[in-house]
Design an enzyme around this catalytic site. Structure first.
Site, PDB file in Angstrom:
ATOM      1  N   GLN A 130      53.328  44.427  50.083  1.00 16.79           N
ATOM      2  CA  GLN A 130      53.684  43.692  51.426  1.00 16.79           C
ATOM      3  C   GLN A 130      52.734  42.620  51.632  1.00 16.79           C
ATOM      4  O   GLN A 130      51.537  43.122  51.708  1.00 16.79           O
ATOM      5  CB  GLN A 130      53.963  44.666  52.618  1.00 16.79           C
ATOM      6  CG  GLN A 130      54.255  44.312  54.000  1.00 16.79           C
ATOM      7  CD  GLN A 130      53.833  45.463  55.033  1.00 16.79           C
ATOM      8  OE1 GLN A 130      53.227  46.218  54.667  1.00 16.79           O
ATOM      9  NE2 GLN A 130      54.904  45.271  55.961  1.00 16.79           N
ATOM     10  N   GLY A 131      52.927  41.396  51.828  1.00 23.57           N
ATOM     11  CA  GLY A 131      51.904  40.384  52.138  1.00 23.57           C
ATOM     12  C   GLY A 131      52.172  39.935  53.392  1.00 23.57           C
ATOM     13  O   GLY A 131      52.744  38.865  53.645  1.00 23.57           O
ATOM     14  N   GLU A 174      59.272  50.587  58.507  1.00 26.12           N
ATOM     15  CA  GLU A 174      57.900  51.287  58.306  1.00 26.12           C
ATOM     16  C   GLU A 174      57.224  52.151  59.175  1.00 26.12           C
ATOM     17  O   GLU A 174      56.804  53.335  58.624  1.00 26.12           O
ATOM     18  CB  GLU A 174      57.015  49.807  58.200  1.00 26.12           C
ATOM     19  CG  GLU A 174      55.600  50.244  57.663  1.00 26.12           C
ATOM     20  CD  GLU A 174      54.518  48.911  57.585  1.00 26.12           C
ATOM     21  OE1 GLU A 174      55.101  48.023  58.131  1.00 26.12           O
ATOM     22  OE2 GLU A 174      53.512  49.273  57.149  1.00 26.12           O
ATOM     23  N   GLU A 208      46.680  50.959  69.400  1.00 26.20           N
ATOM     24  CA  GLU A 208      46.862  50.076  70.742  1.00 26.20           C
ATOM     25  C   GLU A 208      47.954  49.207  70.756  1.00 26.20           C
ATOM     26  O   GLU A 208      48.370  49.114  72.030  1.00 26.20           O
ATOM     27  CB  GLU A 208      45.455  49.240  70.625  1.00 26.20           C
ATOM     28  CG  GLU A 208      43.924  50.293  70.922  1.00 26.20           C
ATOM     29  CD  GLU A 208      43.736  50.792  69.652  1.00 26.20           C
ATOM     30  OE1 GLU A 208      44.269  50.769  68.486  1.00 26.20           O
ATOM     31  OE2 GLU A 208      42.925  51.707  69.689  1.00 26.20           O
TER      32      GLU A 208
HETATM   33  C1  LIG Z   1      44.690  51.115  54.488  1.00 22.03           C
HETATM   34  C2  LIG Z   1      45.525  49.989  55.070  1.00 22.03           C
HETATM   35  C3  LIG Z   1      46.648  49.640  54.419  1.00 22.03           C
HETATM   36  C4  LIG Z   1      47.281  48.167  54.950  1.00 22.03           C
HETATM   37  N1  LIG Z   1      48.160  47.966  54.061  1.00 22.03           N
HETATM   38  C5  LIG Z   1      48.742  46.735  54.271  1.00 22.03           C
HETATM   39  C6  LIG Z   1      49.970  46.196  53.379  1.00 22.03           C
HETATM   40  O1  LIG Z   1      49.984  46.743  52.545  1.00 22.03           O
HETATM   41  N2  LIG Z   1      50.029  44.792  53.624  1.00 22.03           N
HETATM   42  C7  LIG Z   1      49.825  44.236  55.118  1.00 22.03           C
HETATM   43  O2  LIG Z   1      50.299  43.341  55.201  1.00 22.03           O
HETATM   44  N3  LIG Z   1      48.880  44.709  55.805  1.00 22.03           N
HETATM   45  C8  LIG Z   1      48.359  45.898  55.551  1.00 22.03           C
HETATM   46  N4  LIG Z   1      47.406  46.580  56.208  1.00 22.03           N
HETATM   47  C9  LIG Z   1      46.989  45.551  57.325  1.00 22.03           C
HETATM   48  C10 LIG Z   1      47.276  46.354  58.832  1.00 22.03           C
HETATM   49  O3  LIG Z   1      48.579  46.023  59.046  1.00 22.03           O
HETATM   50  C11 LIG Z   1      46.606  45.670  59.782  1.00 22.03           C
HETATM   51  O4  LIG Z   1      45.087  46.162  59.432  1.00 22.03           O
HETATM   52  C12 LIG Z   1      46.616  46.164  61.160  1.00 22.03           C
HETATM   53  O5  LIG Z   1      48.054  45.274  61.447  1.00 22.03           O
HETATM   54  C13 LIG Z   1      45.469  45.493  62.144  1.00 22.03           C
HETATM   55  O6  LIG Z   1      45.231  44.213  62.028  1.00 22.03           O
HETATM   56  P1  LIG Z   1      43.471  44.014  61.678  1.00 22.03           P
HETATM   57  O7  LIG Z   1      43.050  44.854  60.652  1.00 22.03           O
HETATM   58  O8  LIG Z   1      43.506  42.594  61.512  1.00 22.03           O
HETATM   59  O9  LIG Z   1      42.928  44.243  63.087  1.00 22.03           O
HETATM   60  P2  LIG Z   1      42.781  43.464  64.598  1.00 22.03           P
HETATM   61  O10 LIG Z   1      44.165  43.073  64.796  1.00 22.03           O
HETATM   62  O11 LIG Z   1      41.667  42.590  64.378  1.00 22.03           O
HETATM   63  O12 LIG Z   1      42.439  44.584  65.678  1.00 22.03           O
HETATM   64  C14 LIG Z   1      41.096  44.994  65.847  1.00 22.03           C
HETATM   65  C15 LIG Z   1      41.207  45.865  66.887  1.00 22.03           C
HETATM   66  O13 LIG Z   1      41.559  45.283  68.103  1.00 22.03           O
HETATM   67  C16 LIG Z   1      42.685  46.084  68.567  1.00 22.03           C
HETATM   68  N5  LIG Z   1      43.880  45.158  69.080  1.00 22.03           N
HETATM   69  C17 LIG Z   1      44.227  43.973  68.638  1.00 22.03           C
HETATM   70  N6  LIG Z   1      45.332  43.327  69.400  1.00 22.03           N
HETATM   71  C18 LIG Z   1      45.418  44.259  70.433  1.00 22.03           C
HETATM   72  C19 LIG Z   1      45.973  44.318  71.799  1.00 22.03           C
HETATM   73  N7  LIG Z   1      46.882  43.077  71.900  1.00 22.03           N
HETATM   74  N8  LIG Z   1      45.847  45.007  72.729  1.00 22.03           N
HETATM   75  C20 LIG Z   1      44.884  46.144  72.608  1.00 22.03           C
HETATM   76  N9  LIG Z   1      44.124  46.241  71.338  1.00 22.03           N
HETATM   77  C21 LIG Z   1      44.412  45.273  70.270  1.00 22.03           C
HETATM   78  C22 LIG Z   1      43.236  46.709  67.425  1.00 22.03           C
HETATM   79  O14 LIG Z   1      44.104  47.938  67.946  1.00 22.03           O
HETATM   80  C23 LIG Z   1      42.270  47.224  66.716  1.00 22.03           C
HETATM   81  O15 LIG Z   1      41.598  48.179  67.281  1.00 22.03           O
HETATM   82  C24 LIG Z   1      46.783  47.678  55.769  1.00 22.03           C
HETATM   83  C25 LIG Z   1      45.493  48.172  56.727  1.00 22.03           C
HETATM   84  C26 LIG Z   1      44.978  49.247  56.300  1.00 22.03           C
HETATM   85  C27 LIG Z   1      43.828  49.902  57.122  1.00 22.03           C
END
Ligand SMILES: Cc1cc2nc3c(=O)[nH]c(=O)nc-3n(C[C@H](O)[C@H](O)[C@H](O)COP(=O)(O)OP(=O)(O)OC[C@H]3O[C@@H](n4cnc5c(N)ncnc54)[C@H](O)[C@@H]3O)c2cc1C
Length: 391
Positions: free
Chosen positions: A126-127, A244, A377
């Site tokens: 998934q990208g 998902e 969140e």
């Molecule tokens: C083990 C693992 C596997 C993954 N696999 C995939 C995959 O296969 N393909 C893929 O595309 N992605 C994948 N992901 C990515 C995952 O979907 C993202 O990590 C997730 O959506 C959070 O985005 P971010 O890491 O950029 O954190 P951010 O969006 O930067 O969030 C940082 C913090 O801010 C909080 N926050 C952000 N926005 C808000 C808001 N509006 N209100 C309140 N709090 C907020 C979040 O809850 C978090 O605590 C994976 C992640 C992990 C850790």
């Protein structure tokens, strides 16, 4: 807790139970039980076993090669699968892409990809996420520019689970920069062996290689790989995420994990006495049992929705939040029960009982489950808006 199943459902339950008893290899069961990681070959072998029995694409309708089960049958199957100690046979193709292709794909895409997903001939990744575009997914920047019959793709995706195993990727790309962010996103299928793709490992806190960053440098993708229309990617992405989230909650697996832990508390000792004699631990076990019961009720609410032909709405967010919190607290419980054995790292059974060998690795990795598939969140925001009417 019991549901009043019909006679046919009880027969179905028996059929599934017998199949797992006769076909789940002992080594697969044991690895799953102690939380040991599976290699790609081991995963594919188990998926193929499920597939041959017609137990892989269990949520798919008959016209696409699935069993066409009711929501209750799917619930029974998953409960029996977990209770038997069998891994889920995790496949992004089955859970995420399949339903998307059925709803939005061209006939050619359906004919080409769905049978290959069903037979485990492809491994999809998934990208979606990018550095700077996770929760705020609509701000993604990976660019796809049409050049003749091909899109030319540049940018990067991150946290791509098993991108190093995958031969194909379903990807969100930006095809228009001059409109509202969401409307400029498209959904496209990319061959991971195409020229210009570089997959670099990210080692997670459990010391394993599950994750990657994927770089696209002038990668050429045929136009026919676009799913839906240009600019329809956001609608498709949201459709996929509901599927998902419901899966990530893993309620049936947590039930098995909990009953294994309860058993362990009786058989493992500390200071010469069974762990269960520790009053504090007993309290924690009781707390977990109560939380699991509440979680199962939430699971039934999503089941009731799907059984009535309604797409699960905010309940799937609630289920994701509570289901993943439960996975984390059960992993904490295992680490506490492990005591000194929790210090063990990448060792074998000469050092610690098998049940505790991977306790800390799992505890560490599961910190991520309240992040992936949409963070807690963000799910709470969904619930606040849709269920409570808050802005
Ligand atoms: C083990 C693992 C596997 C993954 N696999 C995939 C995959 O296969 N393909 C893929 O595309 N992605 C994948 N992901 C990515 C995952 O979907 C993202 O990590 C997730 O959506 C959070 O985005 P971010 O890491 O950029 O954190 P951010 O969006 O930067 O969030 C940082 C913090 O801010 C909080 N926050 C952000 N926005 C808000 C808001 N509006 N209100 C309140 N709090 C907020 C979040 O809850 C978090 O605590 C994976 C992640 C992990 C850790």
């Amino acid at each position: 807790m019991n549901i009043d199943y019909t006679k046919e459902e009880l027969e179905f339950q028996q059929e599934v139970r017998t199949w797992f008893k006769e076909n789940l290899p002992e080594d697969v069961k044991r690895k799953h039980q102690i939380g040991a990681p599976f290699s790609k070959d081991e995963t594919v072998a188990w998926q193929k076993t499920l597939s041959k029995a017609g137990y892989f694409v269990v949520g798919w309708p008959e016209e696409h090669g699935g069993p066409g089960w009711t929501a209750t049958q799917r619930y029974i199957f998953d409960s029996e699968r977990a209770a038997a100690g069998a891994p889920v046979g995790m496949s992004m193709g089955v859970i995420m892409l399949g339903p998307v292709l059925m709803a939005f794909g061209t006939q050619e895409q359906k004919d080409l990809y769905l049978p290959r997903i069903k037979d485990c001939d492809d491994w999809w990744c998934q990208g979606y996420s990018e550095p700077g575009a996770g929760s705020d997914l609509a701000s993604l920047k990976t660019q796809a520019v049409l050049d003749g019959d091909e899109y030319v793709i540049n940018g990067t995706k991150i946290w791509t689970t098993y991108g190093h195993h995958a031969n194909l990727c379903f990807c969100l790309v930006r095809t228009d920069n001059d409109c509202k962010q969401q409307l400029g996103i498209s959904f496209i299928l990319i061959d991971m062996e195409a020229e210009g793709i570089d997959v670099r490992p990210i080692i997670s806190i459990d010391g394993e290689h599950h994750l990657n960053q994927v770089f696209f440098d002038d990668v050429r993708v045929p136009k026919k790989n676009l799913v839906g229309a240009e600019g329809q990617g956001w609608t498709i992405a949201k459709y996929l995420l509901t599927h998902e989230r419901t899966t990530i909650a893993g309620v049936a697996d947590s039930k098995l994990n909990f009953s294994n832990l309860k058993e362990l508390a009786k058989t493992q000792t500390a200071n010469g006495a069974p762990l269960i004699e520790d009053e504090q631990l007993r309290l924690k076990i009781a707390e977990e049992e109560i939380k699991l019961l509440a979680l199962e009720y939430t699971n039934f609410r999503t089941l009731a929705d799907t059984a009535a032909g309604r797409a699960p709405g905010p309940e799937s967010s609630l289920l994701k939040v509570k289901g993943t919190e439960t996975q984390q607290s059960l992993s904490e419980l295992r680490v506490e029960m492990a005591g000194n054995y929790a210090y063990v790292w990448k060792a074998d059974e000469t050092v610690a009982p098998a049940e505790f060998l991977h306790a800390t690795e799992q505890y560490n990795f599961l910190r991520a489950c309240t992040i992936y598939g949409g963070s807690t969140e963000v799910q709470k925001n969904v619930v606040a808006k849709m269920l409570l009417g808050l802005k």
